[in-house]
Structures are given as C-alpha cells and as structure tokens.
Enzyme design. Structure first.
Site, PDB file in Angstrom:
ATOM      1  CG  ASP A 113      -2.250   0.699   0.982  1.00 30.13           C
ATOM      2  OD1 ASP A 113      -2.028   2.242   0.829  1.00 30.13           O
ATOM      3  OD2 ASP A 113      -2.908   0.744   2.119  1.00 30.13           O
ATOM      4  CB  SER A 116      -0.897   3.340   3.899  1.00 29.49           C
ATOM      5  OG  SER A 116      -2.241   2.989   4.056  1.00 29.49           O
TER       6      SER A 116
END
Length: 506
Positions: A113, A116
C-alpha cells in the site's frame, strides 16, 4: 529502487537496471547501485528498451507510455480515474500497467500500500513544516525568562496521514486535538494521547465507507462540523488538514472566516492541496500569509521533502508487489488476474483496460456498528430475576437428587453386596473431591488445575482405602498412586503461586 531492495529483487531471480542519477536526490549514488550488481544506464530511453518491468514513482508522461510495448509491465502511480487519455494510450501499446495507487486496502495488501506509506511520511512531515513556520515551541516550558505555553494542534482527518501527524505532534509535546467523521477512530486518537473533538449531533453519523476511506457527510452534519471548527479556531495554533478521497475534489473544511479568527503567527498545513485543498486560502505548491498573519502551506510534495525515507518505503512496496508477481521466485513474472491484489491494481492488461476493478472478495473493514447498551434494570426487576434464577436452580438440583436416588436404589436392588461397597466409596470420593476443589477460591488455580486436582483427590482417597489390602501388589500400586497424585497437587499449587506472584507488586 534502492540498493537494499535491488538485493532482494535479485533473490527473486531478476536482473536490475537503473537510470543514472535516479537515486542521487535521495542519497543513493550510482556507485552504491553498482556495488550490489545493478546495471546503471545513461538514459531513460535505454532503460525502457532493455527491461521487461519498469518501476516509476510519478505517473508516466505520454512520451514514456509511447516507449512501452506488448509484453512490458509498468508499475507506478497512475491515477486512472483522472487519466483517461493516458489509460487509452497505455491500452494501445498492449503493455500491462499496475497502478500502485489502486492497490486494494485489505490486510494482505498492506505491505504494497504505497498510498499509506506516502501518507505516513506526509503526516510526519506536515508537523515538521508546521514547526518550522510556527516560530514557537510545541511543548510548554517554565524557564527563568518566563513561562512558554504549549502549542495547540488540530488535525482534521484521522486516516494514515492524520494519525502520523497526531503521533508526531503529541510526541513533541503539543496539546493535540483531532476530528474525523468516523466515530470508531476516536479510540485510536485517544490512545495516541490526543483529544477527539465530539460534535453535538443528535442523528447517528457513520462516516466510514469501504476501501478504508471516509464517506461524504450529510449537509446537516457538515454545518455542525463547521460550527465546531469556528468555535475552536481562535484557540488553535496549528491546523493540519488531511481530508481527501482519491478521485474526488478535497472538501472545504477550514474556511476563510476560520483563518481570519486564528491568532497571528498561526499555521495551516493543507495535505489535500493537490486536489484543491481543505482550506479556502490554499494555493497548491505555495506558502502564503493571510491578511491577519496566518501562514497557509499548500505544498504537494511532502514525501519528496523526505526523499531518502520515501524512497526506502516505496521501493519496499514495489519489491513486495514483485514478490507477488513472481510466485516461483525464478525471475518469471506471472500476472495472476485471479489474485485480488494484482487484479485490483492492474489498469491495463494485454491490450484491454481493466479499470475499474471488481470489488475484492475480501473487503476492507468498515465501521463497526455501535452496540446497543444493555437496559439498566430497576431494583425490583433485579430482585425478580434473582428469585426466578434461585427457583430454577433449586428445581434443577432437586430433580438431579431424585434421579440419582432412583438410580442408586435400582443399582442396589440388583447389584451384589461387594459391588455396592466399592461403589459407595467411589461416590464418596467423587463428592469429597468435588467439594474440596469447588470451595477453593478460583483465584488460586486455573480451570485446568481445578480439574486435575479433583482427579488427584479421587485417586488419593481411593488409594488410601486400598493401602490396607492383604495383596502386596495392590499395596504397592496404591502407594505409588498416593505419591504421584500428591506430587501433582503440591506441584500444581506451587506453579499457580508463582503465576500469581507475576501479577503482584514487589
């Protein structure tokens, strides 16, 4: 790519190539790459022509997409919802494009991710930028020259960036407040030492949506939200806004009148500047000062301002993506479109546009619905419940005694006298073992200890009755039984005592 990630990619069976000077701004020299066996080529054109998988940071330019061809794979940020023309161009090349911004937010994909990872850095850097523009301490101090009050920081939005900002501001000693439309994050905010800003809103507002992002608020909720921010504005020194949903314009949350109400020297850091900003006065990529002396920072490159850290985390995200694309670790890329993560991140595949992806089979955890509180019983209702429970328990026990008595009478009517003598001893042993163990406070043993001690008590009582036997073999076995059961009981209580001592203050 960093030198460390290149080593890991080589273990997957890949040869690594990098453009000359690509890592210089992040502190990685060409010689550092050569030292771990990475080929350094002079131009991007040479790199595109010589490799099968191209990894980038920013979305590709149209000229870079033209260099792709069938069989090649591009991995980078892409933002397909805002890049329709680029998507069509990538389709025409026949190349496979994996958008790191499209990695689904499910537990298994956290290691890939990149959004993030970059948001975490942006949240941290936002507090550092705020401190450099604020001109005062974050923490309060009492010095010989006078008392310094702590800074008051408000973080709007408690996603990845917001939580990183909260943690950094709190660790620097600021009084930190935080707001989010998702009520379930209040516990996370408070656990980090910040205060959650609650609204006086009668209707249930659940701002959580699938995919790990917040959902748009209702107009009524928004008005309450803005009213609360207007109330806080005169007290707050630093505001950090992080409210942004990919593919949408940033909602306006810190309006011009709120900036006007802030003290001179205050700072607003807008992490949503790339999509218009959460503040009315935000100018993307610029820092401005309002008429009343409030600094509004609208930089869009916060991760780039910590290039070494950003490169390290992003290269790790890329490496994990390559690991999933190489299940056999043999340097052969397998684009498995049945895999939730790979399918979700793929925007073009074999000459076809695969965006938007289908919903993942495993969805991101959304808001947990608040549990209804148990109704508080009146003293009369409690008393009635206790009487009913006592009657039910008494009825059950009387019924068991009646059944047991009938069974004993039935056994006594047909069983020989010698059997009944042994049977009565067995029943008494069970009863005594049960009573002794159940009357001991539960804090003195675990449930397992209770069961083993009950069994050991039965063994000891039965063995003591057999020690007086005339048969030498029975006497030896009974003595051994007493010894072993005693060791079990004594050892069990010693272990339990040591366990309890671990929870006591010395």
């Amino acid at each position: 790519m960093t030198p460390d990630s290149a080593i890991q990619l080589k273990k997957l069976g890949y040869d690594c190539v990098i453009e000359a000077g690509a890592g210089k701004a992040a502190g990685f020299s060409d010689d550092a790459y050569r030292a771990v066996g990475v080929d350094v080529v002079e131009t991007a054109e040479t790199l595109f022509a010589s490799v099968d998988v191209i990894a980038k940071v920013r979305p590709p330019e149209p000229a870079e997409v033209d260099r792709l061809s069938s069989g090649k794979t591009l991995i980078s940020f892409f933002y397909p919802a805002q890049s329709k023309d680029l998507l069509e161009q990538a389709k025409s090349t026949g190349a496979n494009v994996i958008a790191m911004d499209m990695v689904p937010r499910i537990s298994r994909a956290q290691k890939m991710d990149a959004l993030s990872s970059m948001a975490n850095i942006a949240g941290y850097r936002a507090v550092i930028e705020a401190g450099s523009n604020f001109g005062r301490f974050f923490t309060g101090q009492v010095t010989a020259a006078g008392k310094v009050p702590p800074a008051k920081v408000l973080v709007i939005g408690a996603g990845v960036a917001g939580l990183a900002a909260i943690g950094t501001a709190t660790s620097l000693g600021a009084i930190t407040y935080a707001f989010d439309v998702r009520p379930e994050v209040a516990e996370q905010i408070e656990s980090m030492g910040a205060q959650f800003v609650y609204l006086d809103f009668t209707e249930a507002q659940d701002g959580a949506a699938t995919g790990g992002y917040a959902a748009p608020s209702s107009p009524e909720f928004r008005e309450k939200q803005l009213a609360k921010f207007r109330e806080l504005a005169p007290e707050i020194d630093i505001v950090i806004t992080t409210a942004l949903i990919p593919g949408r314009d940033a909602p306006k949350l810190w309006l011009a009148d709120m900036v006007a109400a802030m003290k001179p020297g205050s700072v607003v850091i807008d992490l949503a500047a790339e999509r218009g900003g959460n503040c009315d006065l935000t100018v993307p990529d610029q820092k401005i000062v309002s008429d009343n002396g409030v600094t509004v920072v609208g930089y869009t490159d916060f991760p780039s301002r910590m290039a070494a850290q950003s490169s390290t985390l992003y290269s790790t995200n890329i490496r994990h993506m390559m690991t999933d694309l190489t299940p056999a670790k043999d340097g052969v890329l397998v684009h498995n479109m049945e895999d939730d993560v790979i399918r979700g991140a793929t925007v073009t595949y074999q000459g076809e546009i695969t965006f938007p992806p289908p919903p993942p089979k495993i969805k991101a955890i959304a808001a947990a619905k608040p549990k209804e509180k148990a109704k508080e019983l009146t003293p009369e209702e409690k008393r009635a419940n206790e009487i009913a429970a006592f009657k039910a328990q008494t009825k059950s026990q009387v019924g068991l005694l009646v059944v047991a008595t009938l069974l004993l009478l039935l056994v006594g009517a047909y069983a020989p006298e010698s059997f009944m003598g042994h049977f009565i001893v067995f029943v008494l042993a069970c009863f005594i073992g049960f009573s002794v163990i159940w009357n001991v406070s539960h804090s003195l043993h675990t449930p397992l200890m209770a069961v083993t001690n009950a069994i050991s008590g039965i063994v000891i009582l039965g063995a003591l009755l057999q020690v007086g036997s005339s048969n030498w073999l029975v006497v030896i076995l009974a003595s051994l039984s007493v010894l072993i059961a005693t060791i079990n009981i004594v050892g069990g209580f010693l272990v339990t005592r040591r366990m309890l001592a671990m929870f006591q203050k010395s």
